[in-house]
Design a protein around this motif. Structure first.
Motif, short mmCIF file in Angstrom:
data_model
loop_
_atom_site.label_atom_id
_atom_site.label_comp_id
_atom_site.label_asym_id
_atom_site.label_seq_id
_atom_site.Cartn_x
_atom_site.Cartn_y
_atom_site.Cartn_z
N ILE A 38 9.65 4.98 -1.71
CA ILE A 38 8.33 4.78 -2.31
C ILE A 38 8.38 4.96 -3.83
CG2 ILE A 38 5.96 5.67 -2.46
CD1 ILE A 38 6.41 4.13 0.06
N ASP A 76 0.88 -1.18 0.00
CA ASP A 76 0.00 0.00 0.00
C ASP A 76 0.91 1.22 0.00
OD1 ASP A 76 -1.76 2.08 0.38
OD2 ASP A 76 -2.90 1.07 1.96
N LEU A 77 1.21 1.70 -1.19
CA LEU A 77 2.16 2.79 -1.30
C LEU A 77 1.52 4.15 -0.99
CD1 LEU A 77 4.23 1.65 -4.41
CD2 LEU A 77 4.57 1.15 -1.98
N GLN A 78 0.20 4.18 -0.88
CA GLN A 78 -0.47 5.42 -0.46
C GLN A 78 -0.21 5.69 1.01
OE1 GLN A 78 -2.12 7.59 -2.51
NE2 GLN A 78 -1.34 6.27 -4.15
N THR A 79 -0.33 4.62 1.81
CA THR A 79 -0.06 4.76 3.24
C THR A 79 1.38 4.43 3.58
OG1 THR A 79 -0.75 2.47 3.68
CG2 THR A 79 -2.45 4.18 3.80
N GLU A 111 7.17 2.34 -6.76
CA GLU A 111 6.16 2.68 -7.76
C GLU A 111 6.70 2.41 -9.16
OE1 GLU A 111 3.74 6.28 -5.46
OE2 GLU A 111 5.48 6.74 -6.72
#
Length: 377
Positions: free
Chosen positions: A260, A219-222, A264
């Motif tokens: 991060i 979960d690269l958003q969090t 991605e």
């Protein structure tokens, strides 16, 4: 035939005496040998009754099976916190039994396994001609655990593994990389593997956890990675996916923000498609094989980066834990990041940082003393 309140002693045609008693199930149990006198028979019965009452009695007919047979069954049925042994752990135990324990002690019946035989075995195993102190300690711990279960099963009266400190490993210090070396390693690997090295270094995930990682676990958003699965390659059994080696291994680890972007980019360029797609795969789309990765990816990159000889990908776990400790991670926080149920490893990394801090303080005092000495002349 003589009789008392518990058990009987009778005279045999040979002139010797046989002592017997009836157990709780109604089965008649005879002494393993006869006695010269009736009094000897009664003394044996009194001893058995005392041991039965105290829970220390061992059936003289128990423990006839060999250590090899019992140990193989032990590995098959062993439970840790209610769960069977992890496949890799079971494979390791079988290898230790086959290579180091069974050849020397396997044919010995359990009830005849003496402390002196264990001492002689361990002495050779830990000696100059043995496989090394670490392997000897691991094998000793395994034998001690097997014999502890045999005691619990009332097959032997006491554990013959009684060598103080024999199960403690005195591993050689693993190499500690510098930040510059880790960055050099990241730059030295093929672009496909850059994100894997970064994630291993900054989150402490094991190779088996990295190999099993799927898109849905990131979960690269969090900025978190969820560790729910690990993979092992077992001889004769192929590739097995399953839960991490312990309940503590199931965890969610925060990813440092500075990597991060690399993750991605990796997902766009190299990961398998779909939520269930593997994050890290080879050029042909196949999953990572530990041995192949070590020889084809890690070894040349480690040499190019100038890492110490004998370095392993697993050493990045220690580096990441040390960096976390250096930035104030508590014992509990280190245990969580590493997926350890025990505080021992976390304390080791914290202790290393405390020793480093003490060395820095001593160096500052030395520098001050030298400065004062110079100014006074």
């Amino acid at each position: 035939m003589g009789r008392r309140t518990w058990g009987t002693v009778r005279r045999l045609p040979s002139g010797r005496y046989q002592a017997r008693y009836t157990d709780h199930s109604g089965k008649q149990i005879s002494a393993p040998s006869t006695f010269a006198t009736k009094a000897d028979g009664y003394r044996w019965l009194a001893k058995v009754q005392t041991e039965l009452d105290s829970g220390r009695w061992i059936d003289p007919k128990a423990g006839k099976e060999t250590l090899k047979v019992y140990a193989e069954h032990w590995v098959e049925t062993r439970l840790v916190r209610g769960r069977p042994l992890a496949p890799r752990t079971a494979e390791l135990y079988r290898a230790q039994l086959k290579n180091h324990i069974v050849p020397a002690l396997g044919s010995t019946p359990l009830r005849q396994l003496e402390a002196s035989a264990v001492r002689a075995w361990y002495g050779k195993l830990s000696g100059p001609a043995g496989p090394g102190q670490v392997t000897a300690a691991k094998c000793y711990r395994l034998l001690r655990a097997i014999c502890t279960t045999a005691v619990d099963d009332n097959l032997i009266a006491r554990n013959p593994c009684s060598i103080r400190g024999a199960g403690q490993e005195r591993s050689t210090e693993r190499p500690m990389f510098t930040l510059a070396q880790v960055q050099a390693l990241v730059d030295a690997v093929e672009d496909r593997w850059r994100a894997l090295i970064l994630l291993a270094a900054w989150t402490g995930l094991r190779i088996g956890e990295l190999s099993a990682l799927r898109r849905e676990h990131l979960d690269l958003q969090t900025g978190t990675v969820s560790v729910t699965t690990a993979v092992v390659d077992l001889v004769g059994q192929g590739r097995l996916y399953g839960p991490p080696k312990s309940a503590a291994g199931r965890r969610s680890v925060a990813i440092p923000p500075h990597i991060i972007g690399d993750l991605e980019r990796h997902l766009r360029m190299y990961a398998q498609a779909g939520a269930h797609g593997l994050v890290f795969v080879g050029p042909k789309g196949g999953p990572i094989r530990n041995n192949n990765f070590a020889s084809r990816v890690w070894a040349p990159a480690a040499e190019a980066a100038g890492l110490p000889a004998g370095s392993h990908l697993h050493d990045l776990r220690g580096w990441g834990a040390t960096i976390a400790a250096r930035h104030g991670a508590t014992t509990k926080e280190l245990m969580h990041r590493l997926g350890h149920a025990s505080a021992a490893a976390a304390l080791r990394y914290q202790r290393a940082e405390q020793e480093r801090d003490a060395a820095l303080a001593a160096a500052m005092s030395t520098a001050l003393s030298q400065s004062e000495g110079t100014s006074s002349t």
